[in-house]
Design a protein around this motif. Structure first.
Motif, PDB file in Angstrom:
ATOM      1  N   ASP A  65       3.677  11.954  12.956  1.00  0.00           N
ATOM      2  CA  ASP A  65       4.594  12.475  13.977  1.00  0.00           C
ATOM      3  C   ASP A  65       5.951  12.883  13.395  1.00  0.00           C
ATOM      4  O   ASP A  65       6.858  13.260  14.122  1.00  0.00           O
ATOM      5  CB  ASP A  65       4.792  11.466  15.104  1.00  0.00           C
ATOM      6  N   GLY A  66       6.104  12.798  12.081  1.00  0.00           N
ATOM      7  CA  GLY A  66       7.358  13.172  11.437  1.00  0.00           C
ATOM      8  C   GLY A  66       8.320  12.017  11.253  1.00  0.00           C
ATOM      9  O   GLY A  66       9.357  12.166  10.602  1.00  0.00           O
ATOM     10  N   SER A  67       7.998  10.859  11.812  1.00  0.00           N
ATOM     11  CA  SER A  67       8.863   9.696  11.632  1.00  0.00           C
ATOM     12  C   SER A  67       8.677   9.126  10.224  1.00  0.00           C
ATOM     13  O   SER A  67       7.653   9.357   9.577  1.00  0.00           O
ATOM     14  CB  SER A  67       8.562   8.629  12.687  1.00  0.00           C
ATOM     15  N   VAL A  68       9.685   8.406   9.767  1.00  0.00           N
ATOM     16  CA  VAL A  68       9.673   7.865   8.413  1.00  0.00           C
ATOM     17  C   VAL A  68      10.066   6.393   8.469  1.00  0.00           C
ATOM     18  O   VAL A  68      10.999   6.006   9.185  1.00  0.00           O
ATOM     19  CB  VAL A  68      10.672   8.616   7.507  1.00  0.00           C
ATOM     20  N   ILE A  69       9.340   5.581   7.717  1.00  0.00           N
ATOM     21  CA  ILE A  69       9.667   4.158   7.577  1.00  0.00           C
ATOM     22  C   ILE A  69      10.172   3.957   6.155  1.00  0.00           C
ATOM     23  O   ILE A  69       9.506   4.345   5.187  1.00  0.00           O
ATOM     24  CB  ILE A  69       8.448   3.266   7.856  1.00  0.00           C
ATOM     25  N   VAL A  70      11.346   3.364   6.033  1.00  0.00           N
ATOM     26  CA  VAL A  70      11.958   3.111   4.730  1.00  0.00           C
ATOM     27  C   VAL A  70      12.011   1.594   4.559  1.00  0.00           C
ATOM     28  O   VAL A  70      12.652   0.888   5.332  1.00  0.00           O
ATOM     29  CB  VAL A  70      13.386   3.715   4.667  1.00  0.00           C
ATOM     30  N   SER A 128       0.819  -1.210   0.000  1.00  0.00           N
ATOM     31  CA  SER A 128       0.000   0.000   0.000  1.00  0.00           C
ATOM     32  C   SER A 128       0.856   1.266   0.000  1.00  0.00           C
ATOM     33  O   SER A 128       0.404   2.311  -0.444  1.00  0.00           O
ATOM     34  CB  SER A 128      -0.962   0.000   1.188  1.00  0.00           C
ATOM     35  N   SER A 129       2.082   1.176   0.472  1.00  0.00           N
ATOM     36  CA  SER A 129       2.973   2.345   0.502  1.00  0.00           C
ATOM     37  C   SER A 129       3.700   2.575  -0.825  1.00  0.00           C
ATOM     38  O   SER A 129       4.143   3.688  -1.098  1.00  0.00           O
ATOM     39  CB  SER A 129       4.023   2.180   1.606  1.00  0.00           C
ATOM     40  N   ILE A 130       3.818   1.554  -1.649  1.00  0.00           N
ATOM     41  CA  ILE A 130       4.594   1.661  -2.885  1.00  0.00           C
ATOM     42  C   ILE A 130       4.040   2.735  -3.811  1.00  0.00           C
ATOM     43  O   ILE A 130       4.784   3.581  -4.302  1.00  0.00           O
ATOM     44  CB  ILE A 130       4.670   0.297  -3.614  1.00  0.00           C
ATOM     45  N   LYS A 131       2.741   2.722  -4.030  1.00  0.00           N
ATOM     46  CA  LYS A 131       2.146   3.625  -5.010  1.00  0.00           C
ATOM     47  C   LYS A 131       2.365   5.096  -4.660  1.00  0.00           C
ATOM     48  O   LYS A 131       2.647   5.902  -5.537  1.00  0.00           O
ATOM     49  CB  LYS A 131       0.649   3.340  -5.153  1.00  0.00           C
ATOM     50  N   GLY A 132       2.276   5.458  -3.380  1.00  0.00           N
ATOM     51  CA  GLY A 132       2.411   6.858  -3.000  1.00  0.00           C
ATOM     52  C   GLY A 132       3.805   7.270  -2.579  1.00  0.00           C
ATOM     53  O   GLY A 132       4.036   8.429  -2.236  1.00  0.00           O
ATOM     54  N   ALA A 176      18.793   2.601  -4.229  1.00  0.00           N
ATOM     55  CA  ALA A 176      18.282   1.616  -5.183  1.00  0.00           C
ATOM     56  C   ALA A 176      17.644   0.415  -4.483  1.00  0.00           C
ATOM     57  O   ALA A 176      16.841  -0.302  -5.084  1.00  0.00           O
ATOM     58  CB  ALA A 176      19.396   1.161  -6.112  1.00  0.00           C
ATOM     59  N   ASP A 177      17.982   0.189  -3.213  1.00  0.00           N
ATOM     60  CA  ASP A 177      17.421  -0.929  -2.452  1.00  0.00           C
ATOM     61  C   ASP A 177      16.034  -0.604  -1.898  1.00  0.00           C
ATOM     62  O   ASP A 177      15.317  -1.502  -1.452  1.00  0.00           O
ATOM     63  CB  ASP A 177      18.338  -1.293  -1.277  1.00  0.00           C
ATOM     64  N   VAL A 178      15.659   0.651  -1.901  1.00  0.00           N
ATOM     65  CA  VAL A 178      14.402   1.080  -1.285  1.00  0.00           C
ATOM     66  C   VAL A 178      13.238   0.805  -2.227  1.00  0.00           C
ATOM     67  O   VAL A 178      13.288   1.121  -3.418  1.00  0.00           O
ATOM     68  CB  VAL A 178      14.454   2.587  -0.932  1.00  0.00           C
ATOM     69  N   VAL A 179      12.173   0.200  -1.667  1.00  0.00           N
ATOM     70  CA  VAL A 179      10.971  -0.083  -2.458  1.00  0.00           C
ATOM     71  C   VAL A 179       9.807   0.819  -2.073  1.00  0.00           C
ATOM     72  O   VAL A 179       8.867   0.983  -2.855  1.00  0.00           O
ATOM     73  CB  VAL A 179      10.548  -1.559  -2.356  1.00  0.00           C
ATOM     74  N   ALA A 180       9.849   1.393  -0.875  1.00  0.00           N
ATOM     75  CA  ALA A 180       8.760   2.261  -0.441  1.00  0.00           C
ATOM     76  C   ALA A 180       9.206   3.091   0.752  1.00  0.00           C
ATOM     77  O   ALA A 180      10.132   2.718   1.471  1.00  0.00           O
ATOM     78  CB  ALA A 180       7.529   1.439  -0.065  1.00  0.00           C
TER      79      ALA A 180
END
Length: 169
Positions: free
Chosen positions: A158-163, A74-78, A148-152
């Protein structure tokens, strides 16, 4: 007078309904008066509450709910539209490896690969955006990964980010 009677009746009902629960926690047998007997061993109710509270806290803080194939798909598209310019070194950046996701990898990896293929242009934009963000790029490099390894990428309120990093080599 009516208020006193109503209050007394409510108090009596509440205390009568709480008695079996309290006795159950104490590990005793209680006859509820309706021919039903409750007999359970004493358990540490606080441990159950603590475990549930921790699980809920992790889920709300980006723990369990963000560690599934569904969350990644669900995160890939956005991901290409996530504004990474606001992510600084002070931000909580979490890297989640695909190999650590909950679920059936054999079944769900196919849906993940389909989403990645369908969003190939977005992946290019995402990688460019990550390369332009020093904080995320440094975190990735510190853990042995590149953009290049990141898919989403998922940005939380809260400003946090999940990679999400594809480590399925």
């Amino acid at each position: 007078m009516k208020k006193t009677i109503i209050a007394t009746t409510i108090a009596a009902l509440l205390s009568a309904s709480a008695l079996p629960v309290l006795a159950q926690d104490a590990g005793v047998q209680v006859d509820t008066g309706a021919g039903v007997t409750v007999d359970t061993p004493a358990v540490d109710a606080a441990a159950g509450v603590d475990a549930n509270a921790k699980a809920n806290a992790n889920a709300n803080a980006g723990g369990m709910s963000d560690n599934t194939y569904g969350s990644v798909v669900s995160s890939i598209k956005g991901s290409a539209d996530v504004d990474l310019t606001t992510v600084t070194e002070e931000a909580n950046i979490t890297i989640v490896l695909l190999s650590s996701l909950q679920g059936n990898a054999a079944n769900e990896a196919a849906a993940l690969d389909e989403a990645l293929t369908a969003n190939a242009d977005g992946m290019t934009t995402l990688h460019t955006n990550i390369d332009g963000n020093a904080a995320i790029k440094a975190k990735l490099e510190a853990e042995g990964h590149t953009s290049a390894d990141v898919v989403a990428v998922k940005s939380n309120a809260d400003g946090s980010v999940i990679v999400y990093v594809d480590d399925r080599a």
